[in-house]
Scaffold this motif. Structure first.
Motif, PDB file in Angstrom:
ATOM      1  N   PRO A 130       0.790  -1.231   0.000  1.00 13.51           N
ATOM      2  CA  PRO A 130       0.000   0.000   0.000  1.00 13.51           C
ATOM      3  C   PRO A 130       0.823   1.282   0.000  1.00 13.51           C
ATOM      4  O   PRO A 130       0.248   2.375   0.015  1.00 13.51           O
ATOM      5  N   PHE A 131       2.147   1.157  -0.007  1.00 11.94           N
ATOM      6  CA  PHE A 131       3.006   2.333   0.148  1.00 11.94           C
ATOM      7  C   PHE A 131       3.618   2.747  -1.189  1.00 11.94           C
ATOM      8  O   PHE A 131       4.066   1.916  -1.968  1.00 11.94           O
ATOM      9  N   GLN A 132       3.658   4.074  -1.411  1.00 11.53           N
ATOM     10  CA  GLN A 132       4.263   4.609  -2.619  1.00 11.53           C
ATOM     11  C   GLN A 132       5.755   4.289  -2.659  1.00 11.53           C
ATOM     12  O   GLN A 132       6.391   4.056  -1.627  1.00 11.53           O
ATOM     13  N   LEU A 133       6.325   4.309  -3.864  1.00 13.20           N
ATOM     14  CA  LEU A 133       7.723   3.891  -4.030  1.00 13.20           C
ATOM     15  C   LEU A 133       8.694   4.752  -3.247  1.00 13.20           C
ATOM     16  O   LEU A 133       9.759   4.271  -2.844  1.00 13.20           O
ATOM     17  N   ASN A 134       8.348   6.020  -3.009  1.00 11.59           N
ATOM     18  CA  ASN A 134       9.268   6.902  -2.279  1.00 11.59           C
ATOM     19  C   ASN A 134       9.102   6.807  -0.762  1.00 11.59           C
ATOM     20  O   ASN A 134       9.770   7.520  -0.023  1.00 11.59           O
ATOM     21  N   ASN A 135       8.240   5.933  -0.315  1.00 13.21           N
ATOM     22  CA  ASN A 135       8.051   5.708   1.121  1.00 13.21           C
ATOM     23  C   ASN A 135       8.952   4.553   1.553  1.00 13.21           C
ATOM     24  O   ASN A 135       8.914   3.474   0.955  1.00 13.21           O
ATOM     25  N   PRO A 136       9.804   4.739   2.577  1.00 12.91           N
ATOM     26  CA  PRO A 136      10.682   3.642   3.016  1.00 12.91           C
ATOM     27  C   PRO A 136       9.936   2.355   3.356  1.00 12.91           C
ATOM     28  O   PRO A 136      10.499   1.260   3.250  1.00 12.91           O
ATOM     29  N   LEU A 137       8.677   2.472   3.741  1.00 13.70           N
ATOM     30  CA  LEU A 137       7.911   1.281   4.081  1.00 13.70           C
ATOM     31  C   LEU A 137       7.554   0.444   2.848  1.00 13.70           C
ATOM     32  O   LEU A 137       7.169  -0.721   2.992  1.00 13.70           O
ATOM     33  N   HIS A 138       7.688   1.038   1.675  1.00 19.05           N
ATOM     34  CA  HIS A 138       7.450   0.264   0.449  1.00 19.05           C
ATOM     35  C   HIS A 138       8.456  -0.878   0.355  1.00 19.05           C
ATOM     36  O   HIS A 138       8.077  -2.042   0.119  1.00 19.05           O
ATOM     37  N   HIS A 139       9.722  -0.561   0.528  1.00 18.43           N
ATOM     38  CA  HIS A 139      10.768  -1.586   0.460  1.00 18.43           C
ATOM     39  C   HIS A 139      10.597  -2.607   1.585  1.00 18.43           C
ATOM     40  O   HIS A 139      10.711  -3.823   1.348  1.00 18.43           O
ATOM     41  N   ILE A 140      10.325  -2.133   2.789  1.00 20.14           N
ATOM     42  CA  ILE A 140      10.134  -3.038   3.926  1.00 20.14           C
ATOM     43  C   ILE A 140       8.973  -3.991   3.655  1.00 20.14           C
ATOM     44  O   ILE A 140       9.056  -5.207   3.901  1.00 20.14           O
ATOM     45  N   SER A 141       7.872  -3.453   3.139  1.00 16.55           N
ATOM     46  CA  SER A 141       6.709  -4.300   2.855  1.00 16.55           C
ATOM     47  C   SER A 141       7.028  -5.340   1.795  1.00 16.55           C
ATOM     48  O   SER A 141       6.584  -6.495   1.889  1.00 16.55           O
ATOM     49  N   ASN A 142       7.802  -4.951   0.789  1.00 18.36           N
ATOM     50  CA  ASN A 142       8.162  -5.907  -0.254  1.00 18.36           C
ATOM     51  C   ASN A 142       9.057  -7.027   0.266  1.00 18.36           C
ATOM     52  O   ASN A 142       9.134  -8.095  -0.342  1.00 18.36           O
TER      53      ASN A 142
END
Length: 235
Positions: free
Chosen positions: A156-168
């Protein structure tokens, strides 16, 4: 108006097959309408019903976790009756369980990135979400043998949000568990929202939000129709 108010009439009003959508704010279509006081008509259950000519009961509730859905299926007569008469069932649940794990792990990590990831892994390992989902499908199967489509979790997080990488890093693990649960039951199919959204959050997730855009809901409808083995007509 209560979601349950027209239920008696809905069950008898038309001869169409029925789709019952269970879950959280995603099938509800949260933040797609101005007031969020009723399910949005451009949420994916309605898009599916439009394309497949189905009658829809949207029982998604914003904020729900897997424990809430399980409790409703076990104790709420509205849910039980809807499922009992369903020809198709969709489930979108677990995203809020994962978000809570992220929030608590972040708070407990004190800003330590390595500890943050370790805490996420620990909390996923002890999470009740997978057991709740299993029990929910078990309860549904007591009421109907109709096809069930289980949506897995998109990022649910945009690519520029650090949580995007964590979620992936962790969502493939979560979704593998969801797939394993689905395949443990007859005629439970997975709609792969994670793959469908991929890294296209700019189009599919509302900015400064975690909920699908109209385009995101349309994508969820597409994969749901495929899972239900309906042909999707591009709008």
């Amino acid at each position: 108006m209560s979601l349950g108010t027209p239920s008696v009439f809905a069950e008898n009003s038309q001869g169409k097959d029925s789709l019952v959508a269970l879950g959280d704010s995603v099938p509800f279509g949260y933040n797609l309408s101005e007031y969020n006081n009723h399910p949005a008509k451009n949420a994916y259950p309605y898009l599916i019903s439009d394309e497949a000519d189905l009658r829809v009961r949207n029982l998604g509730v914003p904020g729900w976790q897997t424990s809430d859905l399980l409790a409703a299926i076990k104790t709420n007569k509205k849910y039980q009756q809807a499922i009992l008469h369903a020809d198709y069932v969709t489930i979108t649940i677990g995203g809020n369980d994962f978000l809570e794990i992220l929030r608590t792990a972040n708070a407990e990590s004190g800003g330590n990135p390595q500890l943050f990831q370790q805490l996420i892994q620990q909390k996923l390992f002890t999470s009740q979400a997978f057991g709740n989902l299993t029990a929910s499908i078990e309860e549904i199967r007591k009421l109907t043998d109709s096809p069930i489509v289980l949506y897995n979790a998109y990022n649910p997080f945009q690519l520029n949000n650090p949580l995007h990488h964590i979620s992936n890093l962790f969502l493939p693990q979560v979704n593998a568990a969801f797939t394993g649960i689905a395949y443990s039951y007859s005629d439970v199919r997975v709609a792969d929202a994670y793959r469908a959204f991929s890294n296209n959050q700019a189009n599919y997730v509302i900015p400064q939000d975690i909920h699908p855009t109209i385009a995101g809901q349309e994508e969820l409808a597409k994969i749901g129709l495929r899972a239900l083995q309906f042909d999707y007509i591009t709008r």
